[in-house]
Design a protein around this motif. Structure first.
Motif, PDB file in Angstrom:
ATOM      1  N   SER A 169       0.836  -1.215   0.000  1.00  0.00           N
ATOM      2  CA  SER A 169       0.000   0.000   0.000  1.00  0.00           C
ATOM      3  C   SER A 169       0.864   1.257   0.000  1.00  0.00           C
ATOM      4  O   SER A 169       0.476   2.283  -0.581  1.00  0.00           O
ATOM      5  CB  SER A 169      -0.951  -0.009   1.201  1.00  0.00           C
ATOM      6  N   ASN A 171      -4.234   0.134   6.945  1.00  0.00           N
ATOM      7  CA  ASN A 171      -3.350  -1.042   7.021  1.00  0.00           C
ATOM      8  C   ASN A 171      -2.393  -0.961   8.207  1.00  0.00           C
ATOM      9  O   ASN A 171      -2.049  -1.976   8.813  1.00  0.00           O
ATOM     10  CB  ASN A 171      -2.560  -1.189   5.726  1.00  0.00           C
ATOM     11  N   THR A 218      -5.812   4.201   2.847  1.00  0.00           N
ATOM     12  CA  THR A 218      -5.521   2.759   2.840  1.00  0.00           C
ATOM     13  C   THR A 218      -4.279   2.449   3.661  1.00  0.00           C
ATOM     14  O   THR A 218      -4.237   1.468   4.420  1.00  0.00           O
ATOM     15  CB  THR A 218      -5.341   2.262   1.398  1.00  0.00           C
TER      16      THR A 218
END
Length: 490
Positions: free
Chosen positions: A202, A247, A243
């Motif tokens: 990511s 995460n 994101t």
């Protein structure tokens, strides 16, 4: 990004988390499993249960050896008024005494009898107003006795066998708990690793979106594309940042659970290093099933349940049965004023007795208990049969899963290659103004998904290999059995 060897993996690990992070403890799977087996509360509880069964068995074995005892009464005094009916007179008796009793007892395992030797040495100083004569001297009684049950089962031998089975069952349970802990820790370890890699991917996606945003911003400022493209690039960039943050939260939560499971301080910063190289393991399905049926500890536990049920049958059958007891004793008694002359004129003694218990009527109690015990044994036999079937089914399923995961790994690697080529081509189109930022973002997502799919497929294969080892009790990677040594100490 593909990891080709262990050195590359270790090198990569130092760049997964942001630069500037504090000192971290690097952990391998072997280290974490070893630590968990030492610190797990479940392991400790099972270890104590095993220790209790082991010490109980040791105590029972020790009780089958000769036991020695010595009872001493160093001084005793009594003065009593007594009535002598023969002369119809009262008299006073005064006694001083000391005594000691030494005995040796030896159980006989094969007959359930007990042979014992007893020696009693006493000193008396007795006087009475009814007689001018008293007694002052020593007496000694030496005897050898045998107590032997007849017409019944050997309770001592059965009790020893029951305790041996209890110990074996506790050892089996301990070994199963170890396997469960290894499985749980391995799964938690790979969860941390998977989100460690997901976080890294990511971040790569975020960097790509930043680069894309810079490109489209320059084009908008140069009047080459519409401002709407910049708005879409900003949304893509914000989405990537979100994101990454999401995460990071998930990654930290998985790490906390992992540290709790292994027994690591929650404040300690860790990073796991996993060997994700995949070398397909050649697994013989028929051998796996054979080893599983032969070595799975659950099979032995069901067999122990059957044996314990048979012991219950024996005990129940003996609850109301014809039985006997034989007692034999021979002895020698002597007394004298001088200790060394105590056996100058000894008196021998002998005794033998036989007692019988003959049941007459119990209103069907014994018959009903026997049927209940027989039903319990039959249930244990059915459990054994079902356990064998479950083992075969599970091993066959794991075998198929392993073949599927190998194929998924191959597909995932090919997908990454294609996704990387596709992304490079579309990035060039994006630079040239032939592709919108939304289209490029879709290609970026495909590349991210492909990388995450490969990580998941490799982890699934690793976990299923461990599952095959647990199901078959055979390590096909090392070509060796993993059956623990369960023999109790003699």
């Amino acid at each position: 990004m593909r990891v080709k060897n262990a050195k590359q993996l270790i090198f990569l690990a130092f760049f997964i988390l942001p630069l500037g992070a504090g000192a971290q403890r690097l952990l391998t799977l072997e280290q974490t499993v070893e630590q968990a087996l030492k610190t797990s509360p479940t392991i400790e509880q099972s270890r104590l249960t095993l220790k209790k069964s082991e010490e109980t068995l040791k105590a029972q074995r020790a009780s089958l050896k000769s036991s020695f005892s010595l009872d001493i009464d160093p001084f005793s005094y009594s003065r009593q008024k007594k009535y002598y009916s023969y002369t119809s007179t009262w008299y006073t008796e005064e006694t001083y005494s000391s005594s000691g009793d030494f005995s040796i007892s030896q159980p006989i395992l094969w007959t359930d009898g007990v042979i014992s030797m007893n020696n009693n040495l006493s000193f008396y100083d007795n006087s009475s107003s009814a007689s001018s004569e008293g007694f002052k001297g020593f007496s000694n009684s030496l005897s050898l006795a045998l107590e032997q049950p007849l017409f019944t089962y050997n309770a001592t031998k059965q009790e020893l066998q029951e305790l041996e089975l209890d110990y074996e069952d506790a050892a089996l349970s301990y070994a199963l708990v170890e396997l469960d802990v290894e499985s749980d820790v391995t799964e938690a370890f790979y969860n941390v690793y998977e989100y460690q890699m997901t976080l890294n991917v990511s971040r790569e996606e975020l960097e790509n979106n930043r680069a894309s945003y810079t490109i489209i911003k320059n084009k908008v400022e140069g009047g080459l594309v519409a401002r709407e493209e910049l708005y879409q690039a900003e949304l893509d960039l914000l989405s990537s940042e979100s994101t990454v943050l999401s995460n990071e939260v998930t990654f930290e939560n998985y790490k906390d659970y992992f540290k709790q499971l292994v027994g690591i301080d929650l404040e300690e910063d860790i990073m796991v290093i996993a060997d994700v190289s995949v070398l397909p393991v050649d697994i013989d399905l028929s051998k796996a099933i054979e080893q599983g049926i032969k070595n799975r500890m659950e099979i032995r536990q069901r067999e122990i349940e059957i044996q314990e049920g048979l012991f219950d049958l024996i005990t129940t059958n003996a609850s109301s049965e014809f039985e006997g007891e034989l007692s034999v004793e021979v002895g020698l008694f002597g007394e004298n004023e001088n200790l060394h002359n105590v056996y100058n004129d000894p008196t021998s003694s002998q005794s033998i007795s036989l007692g019988l218990t003959i049941p007459i009527w119990d209103w069907g109690e014994k018959k009903a208990k026997l049927k209940a015990a027989e039903a319990s044994v039959e249930m244990s036999r059915l459990d054994l049969r079902d356990e064998e079937i479950d083992i075969k089914l599970n091993i066959r399923q794991v075998y198929r899963n392993l073949q599927n995961y190998l194929k998924q790994i191959e597909i995932a690697r090919k997908n990454i290659e294609n996704a990387e080529l596709t992304y490079d081509i579309n990035l060039e189109k994006y630079r040239n103004g032939d592709l919108t930022s939304m289209d490029l973002n879709l290609v970026q997502e495909q590349l991210t998904d492909a990388k995450n799919d490969l990580t998941s497929a490799i982890i699934d294969y690793k976990l299923e290999l461990l599952n095959m080892k647990i199901q078959s009790m055979y390590d096909f990677e090392k070509n060796t059995s993993v059956v623990p040594n369960l023999n109790p100490e003699k």
